[in-house]
Motif scaffolding. Structure first.
Motif, PDB file in Angstrom:
ATOM      1  N   ARG A 319      10.114  -2.532 -25.085  1.00 42.72           N
ATOM      2  CA  ARG A 319       9.927  -3.261 -24.973  1.00 42.72           C
ATOM      3  C   ARG A 319       9.198  -5.055 -24.400  1.00 42.72           C
ATOM      4  NH1 ARG A 319      14.040  -5.567 -28.139  1.00 42.72           N
ATOM      5  NH2 ARG A 319      16.133  -4.419 -28.583  1.00 42.72           N
ATOM      6  N   GLN A 320       8.490  -4.050 -22.942  1.00 45.54           N
ATOM      7  CA  GLN A 320       8.126  -4.553 -21.759  1.00 45.54           C
ATOM      8  C   GLN A 320       6.877  -4.211 -23.356  1.00 45.54           C
ATOM      9  OE1 GLN A 320       8.627  -6.720 -19.885  1.00 45.54           O
ATOM     10  NE2 GLN A 320      10.757  -6.432 -20.557  1.00 45.54           N
ATOM     11  N   ARG A 321       6.199  -2.728 -23.539  1.00 49.59           N
ATOM     12  CA  ARG A 321       5.492  -2.825 -23.443  1.00 49.59           C
ATOM     13  C   ARG A 321       4.291  -3.184 -25.371  1.00 49.59           C
ATOM     14  NH1 ARG A 321       4.945   4.384 -23.542  1.00 49.59           N
ATOM     15  NH2 ARG A 321       4.752   3.640 -20.724  1.00 49.59           N
ATOM     16  N   ILE A 322       5.571  -3.271 -26.183  1.00 49.51           N
ATOM     17  CA  ILE A 322       5.596  -4.079 -27.634  1.00 49.51           C
ATOM     18  C   ILE A 322       4.947  -5.524 -27.109  1.00 49.51           C
ATOM     19  CG2 ILE A 322       6.340  -4.550 -29.560  1.00 49.51           C
ATOM     20  CD1 ILE A 322       5.550  -1.679 -29.177  1.00 49.51           C
ATOM     21  N   ALA A 323       6.316  -6.281 -26.063  1.00 50.23           N
ATOM     22  CA  ALA A 323       5.639  -7.720 -25.776  1.00 50.23           C
ATOM     23  C   ALA A 323       4.322  -7.699 -26.078  1.00 50.23           C
ATOM     24  CB  ALA A 323       6.829  -8.113 -25.230  1.00 50.23           C
ATOM     25  N   TYR A 324       3.854  -6.793 -24.526  1.00 47.33           N
ATOM     26  CA  TYR A 324       2.376  -7.190 -24.256  1.00 47.33           C
ATOM     27  C   TYR A 324       1.417  -7.115 -25.306  1.00 47.33           C
ATOM     28  CZ  TYR A 324      -1.428  -6.072 -21.461  1.00 47.33           C
ATOM     29  OH  TYR A 324      -3.243  -5.573 -20.962  1.00 47.33           O
ATOM     30  N   ALA A 325       1.536  -5.735 -25.799  1.00 53.17           N
ATOM     31  CA  ALA A 325       0.680  -5.622 -27.461  1.00 53.17           C
ATOM     32  C   ALA A 325       0.893  -6.370 -28.430  1.00 53.17           C
ATOM     33  CB  ALA A 325       1.267  -4.220 -28.271  1.00 53.17           C
ATOM     34  N   MET A 326       2.113  -6.854 -28.894  1.00 57.33           N
ATOM     35  CA  MET A 326       2.136  -8.330 -28.812  1.00 57.33           C
ATOM     36  C   MET A 326       0.891  -9.243 -29.490  1.00 57.33           C
ATOM     37  SD  MET A 326       3.862  -7.625 -31.974  1.00 57.33           S
ATOM     38  CE  MET A 326       4.134  -9.399 -32.773  1.00 57.33           C
ATOM     39  N   ARG A 327       1.210  -9.979 -28.039  1.00 61.83           N
ATOM     40  CA  ARG A 327      -0.018 -10.705 -26.748  1.00 61.83           C
ATOM     41  C   ARG A 327      -1.234 -10.423 -26.971  1.00 61.83           C
ATOM     42  NH1 ARG A 327       4.620 -10.457 -23.276  1.00 61.83           N
ATOM     43  NH2 ARG A 327       3.142  -9.091 -22.032  1.00 61.83           N
ATOM     44  N   LEU A 328      -1.423  -9.001 -26.980  1.00 63.58           N
ATOM     45  CA  LEU A 328      -2.403  -8.570 -27.131  1.00 63.58           C
ATOM     46  C   LEU A 328      -3.307  -8.768 -28.172  1.00 63.58           C
ATOM     47  CD1 LEU A 328      -3.224  -5.510 -25.199  1.00 63.58           C
ATOM     48  CD2 LEU A 328      -4.348  -7.439 -25.075  1.00 63.58           C
ATOM     49  N   MET A 329      -2.594  -8.909 -29.560  1.00 61.64           N
ATOM     50  CA  MET A 329      -2.654  -8.546 -30.907  1.00 61.64           C
ATOM     51  C   MET A 329      -3.534  -9.611 -31.371  1.00 61.64           C
ATOM     52  SD  MET A 329      -0.460  -5.984 -33.064  1.00 61.64           S
ATOM     53  CE  MET A 329       0.688  -5.801 -32.613  1.00 61.64           C
ATOM     54  N   GLU A 330      -2.177 -10.948 -31.128  1.00 63.40           N
ATOM     55  CA  GLU A 330      -2.293 -12.032 -30.797  1.00 63.40           C
ATOM     56  C   GLU A 330      -3.832 -13.052 -30.345  1.00 63.40           C
ATOM     57  OE1 GLU A 330       0.165 -16.601 -30.539  1.00 63.40           O
ATOM     58  OE2 GLU A 330       1.011 -14.802 -29.535  1.00 63.40           O
ATOM     59  N   LYS A 331      -4.313 -12.587 -28.734  1.00 57.43           N
ATOM     60  CA  LYS A 331      -5.037 -13.275 -27.942  1.00 57.43           C
ATOM     61  C   LYS A 331      -6.627 -12.645 -28.860  1.00 57.43           C
ATOM     62  CE  LYS A 331      -2.346 -14.718 -24.430  1.00 57.43           C
ATOM     63  NZ  LYS A 331      -2.766 -13.635 -22.829  1.00 57.43           N
ATOM     64  N   HIS A 332      -6.496 -11.298 -28.614  1.00 58.80           N
ATOM     65  CA  HIS A 332      -8.085 -10.349 -29.278  1.00 58.80           C
ATOM     66  C   HIS A 332      -7.812  -9.602 -30.860  1.00 58.80           C
ATOM     67  CE1 HIS A 332      -9.189 -11.182 -25.110  1.00 58.80           C
ATOM     68  NE2 HIS A 332      -7.403 -10.802 -24.606  1.00 58.80           N
ATOM     69  N   PRO A 333      -7.976 -10.334 -32.069  1.00 59.47           N
ATOM     70  CA  PRO A 333      -7.469  -9.722 -32.549  1.00 59.47           C
ATOM     71  C   PRO A 333      -8.357  -8.640 -33.154  1.00 59.47           C
ATOM     72  CG  PRO A 333      -8.381 -12.291 -32.763  1.00 59.47           C
ATOM     73  CD  PRO A 333      -7.968 -12.015 -31.967  1.00 59.47           C
ATOM     74  N   GLU A 334      -9.973  -8.615 -32.720  1.00 56.55           N
ATOM     75  CA  GLU A 334     -11.258  -7.727 -32.761  1.00 56.55           C
ATOM     76  C   GLU A 334     -10.352  -5.932 -32.670  1.00 56.55           C
ATOM     77  OE1 GLU A 334     -11.750  -9.442 -28.088  1.00 56.55           O
ATOM     78  OE2 GLU A 334     -10.598 -10.185 -30.654  1.00 56.55           O
ATOM     79  N   LEU A 335      -9.614  -5.751 -31.175  1.00 58.93           N
ATOM     80  CA  LEU A 335      -8.794  -5.080 -30.811  1.00 58.93           C
ATOM     81  C   LEU A 335      -8.503  -3.742 -31.532  1.00 58.93           C
ATOM     82  CD1 LEU A 335      -7.765  -5.954 -27.501  1.00 58.93           C
ATOM     83  CD2 LEU A 335      -9.873  -4.646 -27.705  1.00 58.93           C
ATOM     84  N   ASN A 336      -8.655  -2.628 -31.989  1.00 60.81           N
ATOM     85  CA  ASN A 336      -8.419  -2.384 -32.713  1.00 60.81           C
ATOM     86  C   ASN A 336      -6.815  -1.310 -32.135  1.00 60.81           C
ATOM     87  OD1 ASN A 336      -8.361   0.612 -31.524  1.00 60.81           O
ATOM     88  ND2 ASN A 336     -10.750   0.661 -32.540  1.00 60.81           N
ATOM     89  N   LYS A 337      -5.794  -0.470 -33.387  1.00 61.09           N
ATOM     90  CA  LYS A 337      -4.563  -0.870 -33.227  1.00 61.09           C
ATOM     91  C   LYS A 337      -4.744   0.134 -31.924  1.00 61.09           C
ATOM     92  CE  LYS A 337      -3.051  -3.883 -36.267  1.00 61.09           C
ATOM     93  NZ  LYS A 337      -4.142  -3.551 -36.322  1.00 61.09           N
ATOM     94  N   THR A 338      -5.712   1.772 -31.508  1.00 60.58           N
ATOM     95  CA  THR A 338      -5.589   1.906 -30.545  1.00 60.58           C
ATOM     96  C   THR A 338      -6.297   1.819 -29.510  1.00 60.58           C
ATOM     97  OG1 THR A 338      -6.842   4.014 -32.395  1.00 60.58           O
ATOM     98  CG2 THR A 338      -6.964   4.828 -29.758  1.00 60.58           C
ATOM     99  N   ASP A 339      -6.639   1.060 -28.932  1.00 61.13           N
ATOM    100  CA  ASP A 339      -7.202   0.301 -28.121  1.00 61.13           C
ATOM    101  C   ASP A 339      -5.709   0.013 -27.297  1.00 61.13           C
ATOM    102  OD1 ASP A 339      -9.727   1.459 -28.008  1.00 61.13           O
ATOM    103  OD2 ASP A 339      -9.970  -0.462 -29.217  1.00 61.13           O
ATOM    104  N   ILE A 340      -5.449  -1.047 -28.658  1.00 60.53           N
ATOM    105  CA  ILE A 340      -3.674  -1.442 -28.645  1.00 60.53           C
ATOM    106  C   ILE A 340      -2.938  -0.593 -27.432  1.00 60.53           C
ATOM    107  CG2 ILE A 340      -2.137  -3.171 -28.795  1.00 60.53           C
ATOM    108  CD1 ILE A 340      -4.150  -4.645 -30.753  1.00 60.53           C
ATOM    109  N   ALA A 341      -2.408   0.314 -28.123  1.00 57.45           N
ATOM    110  CA  ALA A 341      -1.912   1.111 -28.364  1.00 57.45           C
ATOM    111  C   ALA A 341      -1.650   1.527 -26.807  1.00 57.45           C
ATOM    112  CB  ALA A 341      -2.186   2.302 -28.928  1.00 57.45           C
ATOM    113  N   ILE A 342      -2.973   2.135 -26.127  1.00 58.84           N
ATOM    114  CA  ILE A 342      -3.693   2.702 -24.896  1.00 58.84           C
ATOM    115  C   ILE A 342      -4.145   1.830 -24.226  1.00 58.84           C
ATOM    116  CG2 ILE A 342      -5.570   3.906 -23.901  1.00 58.84           C
ATOM    117  CD1 ILE A 342      -6.221   4.579 -25.845  1.00 58.84           C
ATOM    118  N   GLN A 343      -3.964   0.281 -24.052  1.00 57.52           N
ATOM    119  CA  GLN A 343      -3.498  -1.055 -22.713  1.00 57.52           C
ATOM    120  C   GLN A 343      -2.078  -1.230 -22.680  1.00 57.52           C
ATOM    121  OE1 GLN A 343      -6.240  -4.479 -22.698  1.00 57.52           O
ATOM    122  NE2 GLN A 343      -7.550  -3.300 -24.127  1.00 57.52           N
TER     123      GLN A 343
END
Length: 363
Positions: A319-343
């Motif tokens: 839950r913590q990881r996905i919440a963080y990933a959702m924030r990343l996707m919102e702030k950095h839409p240029e990031l691809n899904k692989t980078d978001i998953a790793i981060q």
């Protein structure tokens, strides 16, 4: 051919890993190979071979499910209960009885039994004693098969769910550790075996008239058998690994001098470590890692997570990881899904997508 191929692959895999569960699955694959060889003789019309092939078929049909249950036990339990091994006595006894009856039947009696019972699915009790006894044994074996399927499904599903809960308590990344695929396979086996049981009652000869009709169950069963073997081939994690990690945890706990006794204090420290220090971003995070970081033991930690946070370790971290990933996707839409998953702490992209469906919204 599928079962034979998977038997060879599993044997080679066991030879390299020496994983006990894979040896039992190899035995299952060999037994299934002999079982379907019996089908091949039947549908090939080689009646002169049926006394031998049918004997093997009866024994193997009663052995495949106990062998698969033993495989599940070897994945989920440290020790194999001795009574479970006794389930293999019935297939051996059934094979011996059927073989002895065939050996004592005359050529005419064998012909009558093969033509009437095996091919026409008709059992005339007025036939000779040996033919009648052979029919009775085959009927009892069909009933025993139905009981086996039900028992193995119930026990197997219970063992898998109990094992998966252990995994979810100790590991954040359960992708290659939990038995989700085997759980699904067992449910599919239940339905396909129920279908097989009904077909056995109707009679296999119903399929003998059309090669196209026979190709449908052949294809479906071949795919399912391949999936069973393939899943087992890539299952490298079992209760042995959990116990090995548990021993590591116990060694670490033995050297601890700090023990938190207040559940609320421990809850606050968990939240601080996860949400502020973002420990959830550590790949392959284990309960042991968090326990070391907090200076406590897993008993206190598990109790705090269950009673205070109302979640398993796996659920809380993801839950913590996905919440963080959702924030990343919102702030950095240029990031691809692989980078978001790793981060976010995921080493496997499929695990990221699976948890995104569970705890997030599809972007």
């Amino acid at each position: 051919m599928v079962c034979c191929l998977m038997a060879v692959e599993l044997l080679l895999s066991w030879w390299h890993e020496r994983m006990p569960a894979k040896l039992w699955l190899t035995g299952w694959a060999v037994t299934a190979t002999l079982l379907y060889a019996g089908h091949a003789v039947f549908f090939g019309g080689a009646k002169e071979l049926l006394p031998v092939s049918d004997t093997v078929y009866v024994a193997c049909s009663l052995a495949v499910y106990p062998l698969y249950l033993i495989y599940i036990y070897r994945l989920t339990e440290v020790r194999l209960p001795r009574p479970l091994l006794w389930t293999l006595v019935l297939p051996v006894m059934a094979g011996v009885v059927v073989g002895c009856l065939y050996a004592n039947m005359s050529a005419a009696e064998t012909t009558v039994f093969v033509d009437d019972y095996l091919y026409k699915n008709e059992w005339n009790r007025s036939e000779s004693t040996l033919v009648s006894a052979q029919g009775a044994v085959h009927t009892l074996c069909k009933a025993a098969f139905a009981v086996e399927v039900t028992a193995v499904a119930i026990i197997g599903l219970f063992k898998i769910r109990h094992y998966n809960r252990k995994v979810e308590q100790l590991y954040a990344d359960t992708e290659s550790k939990a038995l989700y695929s085997i759980h699904t396979i067992l449910i599919l086996l239940l339905f396909t075996s129920a279908t097989s049981f009904v077909v056995n009652i109707i009679g296999r000869t119903w399929f003998d008239d059309s090669i196209w009709l026979l190709s449908v169950p052949s294809l479906l069963f071949s795919v399912l058998l391949f999936v069973i073997g393939w899943t087992g081939l890539w299952q490298h994690f079992s209760i042995v690994d959990i116990m090995r990690d548990a021993e590591t945890i116990q060694v670490a706990e033995a050297g601890m001098t700090v023990v938190l006794t207040e559940q609320q204090t421990l809850k606050e420290r968990i939240v601080q470590t996860m949400e502020r220090e973002q420990m959830f971003r550590q790949p392959d995070l284990k309960l042991n890692d968090l326990a070391k970081h907090l200076g406590t033991n897993r008993t206190y930690l598990l109790r705090a997570m269950s009673e205070e946070l109302g979640m398993t370790f796996t659920e809380y971290v993801n839950r913590q990881r996905i919440a963080y990933a959702m924030r990343l996707m919102e702030k950095h839409p240029e990031l691809n899904k692989t980078d978001i998953a790793i981060q976010s702490g995921y080493a496997v992209l499929s695990s990221f997508y699976r948890n995104l469906k569970l705890y997030g919204e599809k972007p």
